[in-house]
Design a protein around this motif. Sequence first.
Motif, PDB file in Angstrom:
ATOM      1  N   VAL A  80     -55.223 -33.282 -21.238  1.00 33.41           N
ATOM      2  CA  VAL A  80     -54.998 -32.886 -19.926  1.00 33.41           C
ATOM      3  C   VAL A  80     -54.692 -31.254 -20.065  1.00 33.41           C
ATOM      4  N   ALA A  81     -55.241 -30.497 -19.340  1.00 41.39           N
ATOM      5  CA  ALA A  81     -55.163 -28.860 -19.468  1.00 41.39           C
ATOM      6  C   ALA A  81     -53.813 -28.569 -19.259  1.00 41.39           C
ATOM      7  N   SER A  82     -53.398 -29.184 -18.072  1.00 38.88           N
ATOM      8  CA  SER A  82     -51.936 -28.785 -17.369  1.00 38.88           C
ATOM      9  C   SER A  82     -51.237 -29.963 -17.007  1.00 38.88           C
ATOM     10  N   PRO A  83     -50.428 -30.590 -17.894  1.00 40.77           N
ATOM     11  CA  PRO A  83     -49.705 -31.925 -17.654  1.00 40.77           C
ATOM     12  C   PRO A  83     -48.551 -31.883 -16.573  1.00 40.77           C
ATOM     13  N   GLN A 329     -46.494 -38.968 -20.034  1.00 42.69           N
ATOM     14  CA  GLN A 329     -45.246 -38.777 -19.335  1.00 42.69           C
ATOM     15  C   GLN A 329     -44.265 -38.862 -20.248  1.00 42.69           C
ATOM     16  N   HIS A 330     -44.285 -39.296 -21.725  1.00 45.57           N
ATOM     17  CA  HIS A 330     -43.289 -39.059 -22.675  1.00 45.57           C
ATOM     18  C   HIS A 330     -42.890 -37.463 -22.885  1.00 45.57           C
ATOM     19  N   ASP A 331     -43.707 -36.799 -22.712  1.00 48.47           N
ATOM     20  CA  ASP A 331     -43.597 -35.152 -22.722  1.00 48.47           C
ATOM     21  C   ASP A 331     -43.936 -34.617 -21.470  1.00 48.47           C
ATOM     22  N   LYS A 332     -43.586 -35.213 -20.320  1.00 50.00           N
ATOM     23  CA  LYS A 332     -44.094 -34.475 -19.240  1.00 50.00           C
ATOM     24  C   LYS A 332     -43.493 -33.085 -19.106  1.00 50.00           C
ATOM     25  N   GLY A 333     -44.396 -32.224 -18.458  1.00 44.34           N
ATOM     26  CA  GLY A 333     -43.798 -30.799 -18.253  1.00 44.34           C
ATOM     27  C   GLY A 333     -43.499 -30.077 -19.595  1.00 44.34           C
ATOM     28  N   THR A 334     -44.307 -30.619 -20.580  1.00 47.29           N
ATOM     29  CA  THR A 334     -44.460 -29.849 -21.813  1.00 47.29           C
ATOM     30  C   THR A 334     -45.856 -29.970 -22.396  1.00 47.29           C
ATOM     31  N   LEU A 335     -46.233 -29.210 -23.504  1.00 47.86           N
ATOM     32  CA  LEU A 335     -47.599 -28.934 -23.870  1.00 47.86           C
ATOM     33  C   LEU A 335     -47.501 -29.908 -25.259  1.00 47.86           C
ATOM     34  N   LEU A 408     -49.416 -24.207 -18.666  1.00 44.48           N
ATOM     35  CA  LEU A 408     -48.113 -25.008 -18.025  1.00 44.48           C
ATOM     36  C   LEU A 408     -46.912 -24.180 -17.857  1.00 44.48           C
ATOM     37  N   GLY A 409     -46.429 -23.974 -16.630  1.00 43.10           N
ATOM     38  CA  GLY A 409     -45.161 -23.077 -16.471  1.00 43.10           C
ATOM     39  C   GLY A 409     -45.285 -21.690 -17.387  1.00 43.10           C
ATOM     40  N   TYR A 410     -44.332 -21.528 -18.189  1.00 47.05           N
ATOM     41  CA  TYR A 410     -44.280 -20.315 -18.924  1.00 47.05           C
ATOM     42  C   TYR A 410     -44.756 -20.501 -20.253  1.00 47.05           C
TER      43      TYR A 410
END
Length: 537
Positions: A80-83, A329-335, A408-410
């Motif tokens: 996924v490019a942007s999780p 999901q285990h590292d949601k919000g990270t790359l 994703l994000g920063y």
Amino acid sequence: MSRVNRRQFLKFAAAGTVLFPTANTLTGCAGCRRPNIIFFIADDMLPEMFNFLPEGRGKNLTPNLDRLAREGTIMMNQYVASPVCTPSRYNCLTGRYASRARNESFLQRTRREKGQTVIQWNSFITERDSTLPKILQANGYTTGMVGKNHVIHVNNYYQFPDYNADPKAPKIAAKLRENSENLQAAVKQAGFDYAERLYHNNPNFIGLADVAVQNLDWITEGGLLFIESNRNTPFFLYFATTVPHQPNEPERSWNANPLVTAQGILESPPEGMPPRETIARRIKKAGLEGTGRENLLWLDDALGALLDKLCELNLDNDTLLFFFNDHGQHDKGTLYQGGVRTPSVVWKKGGFECGEVSTTRVSNVDFAPTILDYTNSRYDPNMFDGTSFRSVLQGRSKIIHDRLYFELGYSRGLLMGDWKYIALRYPDYAENRTFSERKQVLDAYNRGREFRNMKIVNRDPSKPYSHLEIIPGGGHAEHESYGKRPGYFDSDQLYNISEDPGETNNLAQDPTYQTKLTEMQQALDEMTDDLPGAFKI
């Protein structure tokens, strides 16, 4: 195509200009029925929810998903490019990176960040954008969408000032209907002929406590009606569940009142799914009582209803089904790998030449060109950041990317061979906030969650930011992954995912790997240079 020309082409594509090449790019056989496409996108599935993965084997009652995996092809290295959910959906429906979004709120945020794009829940599709359903429409397909939106911009969406207002009150019910009509109009402008049974966002963000529940029966009925109505014409159905994402309490999900929907209160319950009262009984019979797998069985029932409808209408030989989970999901919000890697399944009756499992690395930006290839559609592949993987499914190719890009994000990331590089860059104003300013930001975030009766994850303003948000301690979405890796807060991170699949040993400061670090930084710099915005490597 040169970098300058490609950038100009994508600018035109983002503005809604769809360019078609000459007929020599067409694929498929003359006279053959063009396949129907169902794109089934689940919301926040865990690896433990897939019986075909070691983490989940035997833990789930999902006979229909198991059937897809058995008869189709598991894309084991689906990325996924942007999780997080909005940009992931943008990737799927446009075939482009979310940093190419052109909605005004996204552009305003970019200007505020001095040119650095920030990819969160803000990359919305507008009527000006070129999308997969628009291209399919132009190629003779009827397109439909049911379920969770959270990616298409909606004008004049009313925000309820009282979260506990009664949805049956005439004025409140009228506003719910008005929101639904505005949402339907926006979805149709994005390229869908049929727009029904829609959730604008996750149930908690509809705006009213009493309708903040899941209703997968309602969504599925809409999908079945679309298939039935378009049985004689090639169709594309985007079927987006709201589960297993929260809320997952039984009384707000699989065991909720079936009359309650995002649009208001129904007069009679939806039809087409196995009775809800059988879910707990079937879970118990399977020996899974107490595991919390009821919502997953509910989701599988929806998948089964679609498959049964295809069989009933003799469409199963003419349909491709993509089953995709919106992100790891285990590292949601990270790359990290647990955020960007989430296996998918592609199914057609009789299977694919490549076999039951493919280890080829693919990205969710690849779905759009792959679907267009399989539908014999006229399109220019240069309008996408993704690449068709039809040749992989047909057994003709094993590699379509020499690198995968993440944003994703920063943070920004790149995967090349066994090597993964992640860069984390915060704007100066965020780095230089005073304690008082940090407290104001955190308090404002927490007030919004309290308004919706949602969990508070942090009240300490001194905590570092997450990769996704410049909120002290991070937000709720990334809370489970926040700070869990030893190198989480490092601005430069280098991992060998073959030797270190858990990404626990950051090699960026090790002198032995400085050549590799420089190589990865230069490659990421080339990627970001071809995209809107400024990101300093």
